[in-house]
Scaffold this active site. Structure first.
Site, PDB file in Angstrom:
ATOM      1  N   SER A  30      39.749 -13.629   5.643  1.00 21.38           N
ATOM      2  CA  SER A  30      40.407 -14.602   6.541  1.00 21.38           C
ATOM      3  C   SER A  30      39.546 -14.908   7.758  1.00 21.38           C
ATOM      4  O   SER A  30      39.979 -15.615   8.661  1.00 21.38           O
ATOM      5  CB  SER A  30      41.762 -14.062   7.001  1.00 21.38           C
ATOM      6  OG  SER A  30      41.600 -12.834   7.716  1.00 21.38           O
ATOM      7  N   ASN A 117      48.143  -4.121  10.461  1.00 25.52           N
ATOM      8  CA  ASN A 117      49.432  -4.825  10.417  1.00 25.52           C
ATOM      9  C   ASN A 117      49.980  -5.087  11.813  1.00 25.52           C
ATOM     10  O   ASN A 117      50.435  -6.198  12.121  1.00 25.52           O
ATOM     11  CB  ASN A 117      50.452  -4.022   9.601  1.00 25.52           C
ATOM     12  CG  ASN A 117      50.086  -3.919   8.138  1.00 25.52           C
ATOM     13  OD1 ASN A 117      49.074  -4.471   7.706  1.00 25.52           O
ATOM     14  ND2 ASN A 117      50.886  -3.204   7.364  1.00 25.52           N
ATOM     15  N   HIS A 163      70.692 -50.132  15.000  1.00 28.16           N
ATOM     16  CA  HIS A 163      70.410 -50.612  13.639  1.00 28.16           C
ATOM     17  C   HIS A 163      69.235 -51.599  13.618  1.00 28.16           C
ATOM     18  O   HIS A 163      69.146 -52.441  12.725  1.00 28.16           O
ATOM     19  CB  HIS A 163      71.640 -51.273  13.003  1.00 28.16           C
ATOM     20  CG  HIS A 163      72.884 -50.448  13.076  1.00 28.16           C
ATOM     21  ND1 HIS A 163      73.154 -49.414  12.216  1.00 28.16           N
ATOM     22  CD2 HIS A 163      73.937 -50.496  13.951  1.00 28.16           C
ATOM     23  CE1 HIS A 163      74.321 -48.858  12.534  1.00 28.16           C
ATOM     24  NE2 HIS A 163      74.813 -49.503  13.594  1.00 28.16           N
ATOM     25  N   SER A 284      39.611 -55.163  11.979  1.00 28.70           N
ATOM     26  CA  SER A 284      39.554 -55.208  10.523  1.00 28.70           C
ATOM     27  C   SER A 284      38.133 -55.542  10.078  1.00 28.70           C
ATOM     28  O   SER A 284      37.430 -56.317  10.732  1.00 28.70           O
ATOM     29  CB  SER A 284      40.522 -56.271   9.990  1.00 28.70           C
ATOM     30  OG  SER A 284      40.249 -56.567   8.633  1.00 28.70           O
ATOM     31  N   LYS A 290      42.301 -59.484  13.698  1.00 28.93           N
ATOM     32  CA  LYS A 290      43.172 -58.306  13.755  1.00 28.93           C
ATOM     33  C   LYS A 290      42.887 -57.406  14.949  1.00 28.93           C
ATOM     34  O   LYS A 290      41.749 -57.212  15.354  1.00 28.93           O
ATOM     35  CB  LYS A 290      43.029 -57.477  12.475  1.00 28.93           C
ATOM     36  CG  LYS A 290      43.510 -58.160  11.202  1.00 28.93           C
ATOM     37  CD  LYS A 290      45.012 -58.417  11.220  1.00 28.93           C
ATOM     38  CE  LYS A 290      45.822 -57.148  11.161  1.00 28.93           C
ATOM     39  NZ  LYS A 290      45.625 -56.407   9.894  1.00 28.93           N
ATOM     40  N   GLU A 297      49.581 -45.330  14.922  1.00 29.95           N
ATOM     41  CA  GLU A 297      49.829 -45.081  13.497  1.00 29.95           C
ATOM     42  C   GLU A 297      49.358 -43.689  13.092  1.00 29.95           C
ATOM     43  O   GLU A 297      50.019 -43.006  12.298  1.00 29.95           O
ATOM     44  CB  GLU A 297      49.136 -46.152  12.659  1.00 29.95           C
ATOM     45  CG  GLU A 297      49.759 -47.526  12.793  1.00 29.95           C
ATOM     46  CD  GLU A 297      48.971 -48.628  12.118  1.00 29.95           C
ATOM     47  OE1 GLU A 297      49.449 -49.768  12.099  1.00 29.95           O
ATOM     48  OE2 GLU A 297      47.844 -48.364  11.625  1.00 29.95           O
ATOM     49  N   TYR A 324      55.009  -5.399   5.642  1.00 27.94           N
ATOM     50  CA  TYR A 324      53.924  -6.373   5.561  1.00 27.94           C
ATOM     51  C   TYR A 324      53.565  -6.673   4.117  1.00 27.94           C
ATOM     52  O   TYR A 324      53.544  -5.793   3.259  1.00 27.94           O
ATOM     53  CB  TYR A 324      52.682  -5.855   6.300  1.00 27.94           C
ATOM     54  CG  TYR A 324      51.542  -6.854   6.302  1.00 27.94           C
ATOM     55  CD1 TYR A 324      51.491  -7.868   7.255  1.00 27.94           C
ATOM     56  CD2 TYR A 324      50.547  -6.804   5.335  1.00 27.94           C
ATOM     57  CE1 TYR A 324      50.461  -8.800   7.250  1.00 27.94           C
ATOM     58  CE2 TYR A 324      49.508  -7.729   5.319  1.00 27.94           C
ATOM     59  CZ  TYR A 324      49.473  -8.722   6.274  1.00 27.94           C
ATOM     60  OH  TYR A 324      48.454  -9.647   6.262  1.00 27.94           O
TER      61      TYR A 324
END
Length: 475
Positions: A30, A117, A163, A284, A290, A297, A324
């Protein structure tokens, strides 16, 4: 004694007669992701070594030698002079191996009275504790940004929606302060989570504590923990503090994503309420006209990334018996990436919001369409003595008439108003103006100018005090 294919003896290899397969070394290791906890690992080991010497569990001179050696190892890691080894598996055994190579027999005494641990549980708690402090500072900055922006727009009238249909006029300040409240709750959740992270597990051993006379409170005090874990099994076997933090971050990302969704809509030609700064937009490769809200986003997209980590962590933990299990090694990458993702999003989000251009004229025009003052027209009739349900029906008919004649309510003539109710008088025009609709809503929590200014001032005072508190904790 077991060794890897590199020939280096494993620290745990006494019981084994065959070397670990190279593929298992890679699979089991790890170090590629837990090396980021080296500062916490060394700090915890220094506190443990000092306690061992103080308690007479190891010779005092060995304790001092270990502490000095660990401080030198930390400096060399800081300076990039140390290359971690995959066959040493994790940050704990890498540090211990390096220490032992440098100081000899004394280094072998460091692990007395502890297990990997409880060591990893300690490191992870310390690491996440530090990260939460940073996240809290970033979230406080976000709250500051929203206060400042709201203060600039207490008179910027815009349509409120339900809505995704125009409902009633509000102000941009009121809209921004709604998100302030959401982020404020996120801050509260971070604070609550911090308290449950900030518990010291070292001394739990592998699962059943130890026969050595450890002074756990001494270690806790040195490491800045107010309390210690009360059950050794629990101390090493649960990761609910990791799950809780990932849940808090998921909620925070959800709030960021919701506002980004609105900014994306508002930035569209159909709304034109805002325009993103060039520095936070992209173009774009084929369409020269654009200007895309890519930053918003991406933040919206990264929300799903953090959600996925939360679900992955819940699934990893759901079937584990005490204590563990190696499965728990899978806790780090998800929470590390979740923290990294939020820390990446918050600053760019604040800069994006701070630099966007608000088109007040378009927002006001938008509030005038869609009959957002219809409720106020009904309230006008109620104040003239008409029961609300009757007033609701009258204004509903008036809206239908206005739609057929391509008019807004404030464009109707008095003659047209009288067709629906004879109690309507000239004062209706003031009653249904956008400014009146907003500023007459003086109830606590409403969008009226005086209410908004008070709410913003209280928010600014809270943030200022919270920043002072955060700085005091940090130092």
């Amino acid at each position: 004694m077991a060794a890897s294919e590199t020939g280096k003896v494993k620290l745990w290899g006494g019981r084994f007669q065959k070397s670990t397969d190279k593929s298992v070394d890679d699979f089991n290791s790890s170090i590629r992701f837990d090396q980021r906890m080296y500062k916490q690992d060394i700090r915890g080991s220094i506190a443990h070594a000092r306690m061992l010497g103080h308690q007479g569990i190891i010779p005092k001179e060995d304790s001092e030698k270990i502490i000095k050696g660990l401080e030198e190892v930390r400096k060399d890691i800081d300076d990039g002079k140390i290359q971690f080894q995959v066959d040493a598996e994790d940050i704990h055994m890498n540090v211990e191996s390096i220490l032992t190579e440098r100081i000899g027999e004394a280094g072998k005494r460091l692990h007395t009275g502890r297990s990997r641990n409880d060591q990893v549980a300690l490191d992870l708690r310390m690491y996440l504790r530090d990260e939460v402090i940073e996240l809290r500072e970033m979230l406080l900055h976000t709250l500051h940004v929203f206060c400042h922006l709201a203060e600039e727009h207490v008179d910027t009238i815009m349509p409120g929606y339900t809505h995704l249909q125009k409902a009633q006029p509000v102000t941009l300040a009121h809209h921004l302060m709604a998100y302030f409240e959401m982020f404020l709750r996120d801050l509260g959740r971070l604070n609550d989570c911090f308290n449950r992270i900030n518990v010291m597990p070292l001394g739990s051993g592998a699962l059943a504590g130890t026969t050595y006379p450890l002074d756990r409170n001494m270690v806790a005090q040195e490491l800045g923990f107010p309390v210690i874990t009360r059950n050794s099994l629990d101390g090493v076997s649960d990761r609910d503090f990791v799950l809780e933090l990932c849940s808090v971050l998921s909620t925070l990302m959800m709030h960021l994503s919701r506002f980004c969704e609105e900014l994306i809509l508002w930035n569209s030609n159909e709304f034109s309420f805002i325009e993103m700064d060039d520095g936070f937009s992209t173009g774009s490769s084929i369409m020269p006209q654009k200007k895309n809200p890519d930053v918003a986003e991406l933040i919206r997209g990264k929300c799903g990334r953090v959600y996925g980590h939360l679900m992955g962590l819940l699934t990893t933990m759901k079937g584990l018996p005490l204590a563990y299990n190696k499965d728990m090694q899978e806790d780090k990458e998800p929470i590390f990436d979740s923290v990294d993702t939020v820390k990446l999003c918050l600053p760019v989000f604040c800069d994006m919001v701070s630099t966007m251009k608000v088109r007040k004229d378009k927002m006001l025009l938008g509030s005038k369409g869609g009959f957002t003052n219809a409720t106020d027209a009904a309230d006008y009739l109620v104040k003239k003595g008409l029961p609300f349900r009757e007033a609701h029906s009258v204004i509903g008919q008036m809206v239908f008439y206005s739609i057929e004649h391509n008019k807004s309510l404030d464009e109707l003539t008095m003659e047209e108003f009288k067709k629906f109710s004879t109690i309507i008088e000239d004062d209706i025009y003031n009653a249904i103006s956008m400014e009146t609709c907003v500023n007459d809503r003086k109830v606590v929590g409403g969008p009226a100018r005086e209410v908004s200014l008070k709410a913003i001032q209280e928010a600014k005072e809270f943030v200022a005090e919270a920043v002072k508190g955060a700085q005091a904790i940090k130092h």
